[in-house]
Motif scaffolding. Sequence first.
Motif, mmCIF file in Angstrom:
data_model
loop_
_atom_site.group_PDB
_atom_site.id
_atom_site.type_symbol
_atom_site.label_atom_id
_atom_site.label_comp_id
_atom_site.label_asym_id
_atom_site.label_seq_id
_atom_site.Cartn_x
_atom_site.Cartn_y
_atom_site.Cartn_z
ATOM 1 N N UNK A 511 0.820 -1.200 0.000
ATOM 2 C CA UNK A 511 0.000 0.000 0.000
ATOM 3 C C UNK A 511 0.866 1.266 0.000
ATOM 4 N N UNK A 512 1.947 1.201 0.777
ATOM 5 C CA UNK A 512 2.804 2.391 0.834
ATOM 6 C C UNK A 512 3.488 2.629 -0.512
ATOM 7 N N UNK A 513 3.899 1.542 -1.180
ATOM 8 C CA UNK A 513 4.533 1.690 -2.496
ATOM 9 C C UNK A 513 3.558 2.325 -3.486
ATOM 10 N N UNK A 514 2.280 1.849 -3.449
ATOM 11 C CA UNK A 514 1.318 2.440 -4.375
ATOM 12 C C UNK A 514 1.000 3.884 -3.976
ATOM 13 N N UNK A 515 1.003 4.158 -2.682
ATOM 14 C CA UNK A 515 0.789 5.543 -2.229
ATOM 15 C C UNK A 515 1.873 6.463 -2.794
ATOM 16 N N UNK A 516 3.119 6.007 -2.779
ATOM 17 C CA UNK A 516 4.213 6.811 -3.336
ATOM 18 C C UNK A 516 3.982 7.083 -4.819
ATOM 19 N N UNK A 517 3.518 6.067 -5.557
ATOM 20 C CA UNK A 517 3.273 6.255 -6.988
ATOM 21 C C UNK A 517 2.136 7.249 -7.211
ATOM 22 N N UNK A 518 1.058 7.120 -6.437
ATOM 23 C CA UNK A 518 -0.051 8.068 -6.567
ATOM 24 C C UNK A 518 0.431 9.500 -6.289
ATOM 25 N N UNK A 519 1.267 9.650 -5.284
ATOM 26 C CA UNK A 519 1.758 10.989 -4.938
ATOM 27 C C UNK A 519 2.600 11.579 -6.060
ATOM 28 N N UNK A 520 3.399 10.742 -6.710
ATOM 29 C CA UNK A 520 4.268 11.238 -7.776
ATOM 30 C C UNK A 520 3.468 11.740 -8.970
ATOM 31 N N UNK A 521 2.273 11.142 -9.199
ATOM 32 C CA UNK A 521 1.420 11.647 -10.289
ATOM 33 C C UNK A 521 0.377 12.626 -9.744
ATOM 34 N N UNK A 522 0.588 13.079 -8.503
ATOM 35 C CA UNK A 522 -0.192 14.121 -7.843
ATOM 36 C C UNK A 522 -1.642 13.732 -7.565
ATOM 37 N N UNK A 523 -1.887 12.433 -7.394
ATOM 38 C CA UNK A 523 -3.200 11.966 -6.931
ATOM 39 C C UNK A 523 -3.102 11.794 -5.420
ATOM 40 N N UNK A 524 -3.177 12.927 -4.714
ATOM 41 C CA UNK A 524 -2.906 12.910 -3.285
ATOM 42 C C UNK A 524 -4.022 12.255 -2.488
#
Length: 669
Positions: A511-524
């Motif tokens: 979940x944390x890995x996917x959270x990092x990816x979402x953040x990088x594409x600015x889907x906070x």
Amino acid sequence: MRIKETGILFLMLLLPLTATAQLNTDRITAIGRNALYYEDYVLSIQYFNQVIKLKPYLAEPYLYRAIAKIQLGDYGGAEQDCNQAIKNSPFLPGAYYTRGFVYRQTEQYDKAEKDFSEALVFSPDNKTYLLLRADVRAQAKNYAGALEDINYLLRKEPQTASFHFEKGVILMNSLDTTGALASFSEAVHYEEQNAANWSARGLVNSMLEHDDDALYDLTQAINLGSKWAGDYINRGVLQYKRHNFRGALSDYDKAIEINPNDGRCYYNRGLLRQELGDYNRALEDYNTALELSPEDVEIHYQRGTVNMQLRQWQDAVNDFDSLIAHYPYFLPSYYLGAQAKTALGDKKGAFRYQQKAAQLEQDKEKIQQAKQVNTDAQLAENQPRKKDHRKEFSNRAAQNRPEETDASDSYRSEARGTVQKRYADVVNEPNILLSYYGQTPTLRRTGYYHYVVDEYNRQNVLPSPLRFSLMDLALTAEMVSSHFDQIDQLSRQIDRVEDGHLKDERYADLYFARAMEFALVQDYNSAIDDCNKAVALRSRFPIAVFCRATWRYKLLEFRREAGEAGSAEQLKHELELLLRDYDEVIRQQPDFAFAYYNRANMLCSQRDYATAVSYYTQAIAMDGDFAEAYFNRGLTYIYTGENDKGLQDLSKAGELGIYQAYNLISRFK
């Protein structure tokens, strides 16, 4: 006195290195001195920091760092470094000289004299030390002491023109114009090819009304290639007195060509054009003079009279009103204002001016007080007019002193040269975040490291290692596409795992890995949702909580910019969640300095400055080289009126690599 402010740099480069220093610190110091020589002041400080960290008992690194700070206008930091250099080696004359130089720049002349005297104990015949001691004595109006130093130098070198010149400056400042004339004449005698000597003597001859001699001297200075506007202005004044209006106009034109940003040049040319009846161009000159020197309200009087000639009655009234606002007892403004009001058909307004003038005529005491204020416009009232009221340059201007130049014109790199002259916004350094793309300024000494992050990276549970960063990297289209692909892959992994297994804390990393990816594409929003699941699965996960706080702040910023921040209650709730996250990071990992720093930034945004200072202080306690924490704490102190503490912190931030601090120091000090 004509002492190069940068002269300290070249003198100090000649200081020997400590013989006990080993090869590595010698090498680092040598590189730092090279950077200092080439005016890479911010970079040189970083090298000297390294030497100081390795061998804090040496004196020279502190001394060199002080010199760099002087060039950056950080006199408080330079003084502290000099103090430490003297503590480490009390027999180093350069340290006393450098500290004396700092005191001189900050107008602490008694302290400066004491330090220069101490330097002279070790080096009694040092010309620079003696000249600077003479200068600070003169600044403190101890002219006898200043002359004692200069005369000592002259006894040793009676044919040195520069010593005669400096003696002339001291005598002129002490109002001994006759003695000054003799000294400048000696300077001319021994160095006829120096335009400054002729220029200075020309000014003194002008003050003594030796107009023919003054004209000759200034012409000699100009013929020798003087590029100082003051020589042309002063000669223009003399040309005007001789009714050589064409020559005067030519000199004023040349002065403006050399120094187009000095209002006095335009004012003088405007006076001449007005006298020659060229009212339109005189008005242009007065307008420019007031734009450049708005504090010189006397110009309003001359412009008002030109506006009268051009029948621009309302503009004339505005000028006379401006002069009256500053000098309410100057009668000509009322009489001329009354004439302009009459021309406008405003008889009542004209009567008010006349009535006020009549009242002032009866009040002789106020008129007498007005005469005591020394401005040309006021002296024009009842006292005999001076031979001219053109603006002569000061004695400093006549000495060919170089003007400040814009450092940004000289250096391509923003961190080179006198960076304190480059404007910096008064804003806090941003939050520190964790990302795959770390962007941190290379000059800063902040330790962008924590062992918890390092240990997590070694587990290789994320697609890339986490790095601390001060700013987001603008992703390319290819990078964005790659991160969306990564989101898809992680989503498939999560979907393949049964819901029961997802309660296992091992899956928190997914979940944390996917959270990092979402953040990088600015889907906070999605990043925060996944982070919530990761934190729920793992009881102690300070990295994830820290990132969640960062993303909550990012989301809050986006909502504010889009006008979707919601009600005051909603905003308060979001901020509370954000601060709770930082509190949780601190609870789980009490030595995580970045959580204290980011929390302090949030407190500043809420104007809770006292608490913010305490959190910045705790961050600094964990990392003594935390440049951003010093910088932001310094600004916070300044917000709350504690300028001394603020300047000290900004000095430390500059020392640690935030070169923008030097511009703020030069403004706030």
